[in-house]
Design a protein around this motif. Structure first.
Motif, PDB file in Angstrom:
ATOM      1  N   THR A   1       0.825  -1.212   0.000  1.00  0.00           N
ATOM      2  CA  THR A   1       0.000   0.000   0.000  1.00  0.00           C
ATOM      3  C   THR A   1       0.861   1.264   0.000  1.00  0.00           C
ATOM      4  O   THR A   1       0.360   2.347  -0.263  1.00  0.00           O
ATOM      5  N   ARG A   2       2.164   1.102   0.297  1.00  0.00           N
ATOM      6  CA  ARG A   2       3.060   2.257   0.349  1.00  0.00           C
ATOM      7  C   ARG A   2       4.361   1.963  -0.370  1.00  0.00           C
ATOM      8  O   ARG A   2       4.881   0.847  -0.304  1.00  0.00           O
ATOM      9  N   VAL A   3       4.891   2.980  -1.042  1.00  0.00           N
ATOM     10  CA  VAL A   3       6.218   2.922  -1.652  1.00  0.00           C
ATOM     11  C   VAL A   3       6.948   4.203  -1.273  1.00  0.00           C
ATOM     12  O   VAL A   3       6.365   5.295  -1.325  1.00  0.00           O
ATOM     13  N   TRP A   4       8.207   4.061  -0.887  1.00  0.00           N
ATOM     14  CA  TRP A   4       9.023   5.224  -0.519  1.00  0.00           C
ATOM     15  C   TRP A   4      10.213   5.318  -1.459  1.00  0.00           C
ATOM     16  O   TRP A   4      10.886   4.309  -1.732  1.00  0.00           O
ATOM     17  N   ILE A   5      10.502   6.527  -1.946  1.00  0.00           N
ATOM     18  CA  ILE A   5      11.656   6.757  -2.825  1.00  0.00           C
ATOM     19  C   ILE A   5      12.502   7.876  -2.207  1.00  0.00           C
ATOM     20  O   ILE A   5      11.994   8.967  -1.937  1.00  0.00           O
ATOM     21  N   TYR A   6      13.773   7.584  -1.976  1.00  0.00           N
ATOM     22  CA  TYR A   6      14.695   8.576  -1.427  1.00  0.00           C
ATOM     23  C   TYR A   6      15.844   8.780  -2.420  1.00  0.00           C
ATOM     24  O   TYR A   6      16.436   7.807  -2.903  1.00  0.00           O
ATOM     25  N   ILE A   7      16.158  10.031  -2.708  1.00  0.00           N
ATOM     26  CA  ILE A   7      17.288  10.358  -3.576  1.00  0.00           C
ATOM     27  C   ILE A   7      18.196  11.318  -2.809  1.00  0.00           C
ATOM     28  O   ILE A   7      17.786  12.430  -2.467  1.00  0.00           O
ATOM     29  N   LYS A   8      19.414  10.861  -2.540  1.00  0.00           N
ATOM     30  CA  LYS A   8      20.346  11.658  -1.745  1.00  0.00           C
ATOM     31  C   LYS A   8      21.618  11.905  -2.533  1.00  0.00           C
ATOM     32  O   LYS A   8      22.254  10.978  -3.026  1.00  0.00           O
TER      33      LYS A   8
ATOM     34  N   ASN B   1      25.421  13.532  -2.426  1.00  0.00           N
ATOM     35  CA  ASN B   1      26.491  14.097  -1.610  1.00  0.00           C
ATOM     36  C   ASN B   1      27.762  14.229  -2.452  1.00  0.00           C
ATOM     37  O   ASN B   1      27.726  14.018  -3.653  1.00  0.00           O
ATOM     38  N   ARG B   2      28.859  14.550  -1.822  1.00  0.00           N
ATOM     39  CA  ARG B   2      30.068  14.869  -2.579  1.00  0.00           C
ATOM     40  C   ARG B   2      30.681  13.652  -3.275  1.00  0.00           C
ATOM     41  O   ARG B   2      31.325  13.782  -4.303  1.00  0.00           O
ATOM     42  N   LYS B   3      30.473  12.468  -2.734  1.00  0.00           N
ATOM     43  CA  LYS B   3      31.141  11.285  -3.266  1.00  0.00           C
ATOM     44  C   LYS B   3      30.248  10.406  -4.134  1.00  0.00           C
ATOM     45  O   LYS B   3      30.740   9.731  -5.028  1.00  0.00           O
ATOM     46  N   GLU B   4      28.938  10.396  -3.848  1.00  0.00           N
ATOM     47  CA  GLU B   4      28.081   9.447  -4.544  1.00  0.00           C
ATOM     48  C   GLU B   4      26.628   9.921  -4.570  1.00  0.00           C
ATOM     49  O   GLU B   4      26.229  10.819  -3.811  1.00  0.00           O
ATOM     50  N   LEU B   5      25.882   9.309  -5.457  1.00  0.00           N
ATOM     51  CA  LEU B   5      24.437   9.494  -5.503  1.00  0.00           C
ATOM     52  C   LEU B   5      23.808   8.224  -4.944  1.00  0.00           C
ATOM     53  O   LEU B   5      24.118   7.120  -5.394  1.00  0.00           O
ATOM     54  N   ALA B   6      22.948   8.376  -3.953  1.00  0.00           N
ATOM     55  CA  ALA B   6      22.279   7.224  -3.340  1.00  0.00           C
ATOM     56  C   ALA B   6      20.787   7.287  -3.630  1.00  0.00           C
ATOM     57  O   ALA B   6      20.152   8.335  -3.487  1.00  0.00           O
ATOM     58  N   VAL B   7      20.223   6.151  -4.040  1.00  0.00           N
ATOM     59  CA  VAL B   7      18.789   6.038  -4.296  1.00  0.00           C
ATOM     60  C   VAL B   7      18.288   4.819  -3.531  1.00  0.00           C
ATOM     61  O   VAL B   7      18.841   3.721  -3.653  1.00  0.00           O
ATOM     62  N   VAL B   8      17.251   5.029  -2.727  1.00  0.00           N
ATOM     63  CA  VAL B   8      16.656   3.936  -1.955  1.00  0.00           C
ATOM     64  C   VAL B   8      15.176   3.852  -2.293  1.00  0.00           C
ATOM     65  O   VAL B   8      14.456   4.853  -2.223  1.00  0.00           O
ATOM     66  N   ILE B   9      14.730   2.654  -2.682  1.00  0.00           N
ATOM     67  CA  ILE B   9      13.318   2.427  -3.006  1.00  0.00           C
ATOM     68  C   ILE B   9      12.823   1.286  -2.126  1.00  0.00           C
ATOM     69  O   ILE B   9      13.458   0.221  -2.075  1.00  0.00           O
ATOM     70  N   SER B  10      11.717   1.492  -1.446  1.00  0.00           N
ATOM     71  CA  SER B  10      11.206   0.445  -0.560  1.00  0.00           C
ATOM     72  C   SER B  10       9.685   0.413  -0.578  1.00  0.00           C
ATOM     73  O   SER B  10       9.031   1.364  -1.010  1.00  0.00           O
ATOM     74  N   ASP B  11       9.126  -0.709  -0.112  1.00  0.00           N
ATOM     75  CA  ASP B  11       7.668  -0.859  -0.031  1.00  0.00           C
ATOM     76  C   ASP B  11       7.313  -1.670   1.201  1.00  0.00           C
ATOM     77  O   ASP B  11       8.185  -2.237   1.869  1.00  0.00           O
ATOM     78  N   ASN B  12       6.019  -1.716   1.511  1.00  0.00           N
ATOM     79  CA  ASN B  12       5.550  -2.455   2.689  1.00  0.00           C
ATOM     80  C   ASN B  12       4.760  -3.702   2.296  1.00  0.00           C
ATOM     81  O   ASN B  12       3.859  -4.136   3.018  1.00  0.00           O
TER      82      ASN B  12
END
Length: 240
Positions: free
Chosen positions: A163-170, A172-183
């Motif tokens: 029912t939920r999906v979370w997308i995080y895009i961070k 920083n100076r060294k790397e690009l981080a992307v986190v995708i999660s669901d329940n």
């Protein structure tokens, strides 16, 4: 003693040669993956642009023409044709977007993800959090990230009962981080890793020289963590 030293030197050279050969093979495989994905994207882009610019525009012109057509009072015919025309326009747009994110170059990754979220809002609750320091990446990377998010959400809708999906895009100076999660219900990685959904996602990750990790808990959700070191970004400014 001399024989022992010569033997050790011989073994060291063999190991070094094998390591060099292995690194060359890994690099070759990465390049093959990159070229394969690039070729697929170029073909998808060609078809998508044709649908978006040619068929879509022709349908819009027909729709405008229909609205100005004198149907001599037969409003039911006009309404039915107009409804079919509107449906065709939506279908052409949907097919175009599924083939290739045509407008991504002009609007950028974040806005394109927000459009995806809006289109899926009636089916699943998706939230997007983006680092204030985020800066646009080259087109190849943005297309791959969008494709990964699109594939992940498609799998969620098809299989996970989330029912939920979370997308995080961070950024920083060294790397690009992307986190995708669901329940949702999650999955056993070893059981599904050969499926097209997971293979497509991981192939795109490899094409960006990125690192990734799956964190899955059955019946509680899935999480995909992607990290792209800036010194490993593929040298692809566009798909042309």
């Amino acid at each position: 003693m001399f024989i022992l030293l010569a033997y050790r030197s011989f073994i060291s050279r063999i190991i070094e040669e094998k390591n060099t050969q292995h690194k060359a093979e890994v690099l070759h495989q990465k390049n093959l993956v990159l070229e394969n994905i690039k070729a697929q994207e170029e073909e998808r882009k060609r078809i998508a642009v044709m649908i978006h610019d040619d068929i879509g525009n022709r349908l819009n012109i027909l729709s405008l023409w229909l609205n100005n057509l004198d149907t001599k009072g037969d409003e039911l015919i006009k309404k039915n044709i107009s409804g079919q025309m509107s449906s065709l326009i939506d279908s052409a747009r949907s097919i175009s977007h599924s083939l290739y994110p045509v407008n991504l170059e002009s609007v950028g990754l974040v806005l394109y993800i927000e459009e995806l979220i809006a289109n899926l809002s009636g089916r699943v609750n998706i939230s997007l959090t983006v680092s204030p320091k985020f800066q646009r990446k080259n087109m190849f990377v943005e297309v791959q990230l969008y494709r990964i998010i699109q594939e992940f959400t498609t799998n969620v809708l098809k299989h996970s009962e989330a029912t939920r999906v979370w997308i995080y895009i961070k950024d920083n100076r060294k790397e690009l981080a992307v986190v995708i999660s669901d329940n949702g219900q999650s999955f056993e990685y070893e059981a599904v890793k050969k499926g097209m959904g997971i293979k497509n996602i991981e192939s795109r990750i490899k094409s960006m020289n990125a690192q990734h990790k799956w964190k899955n808990i059955l019946h509680k959700g899935s999480r995909l963590i992607i990290k792209i070191p800036y010194n490993e970004l593929p040298n692809q400014n566009s798909l042309n």
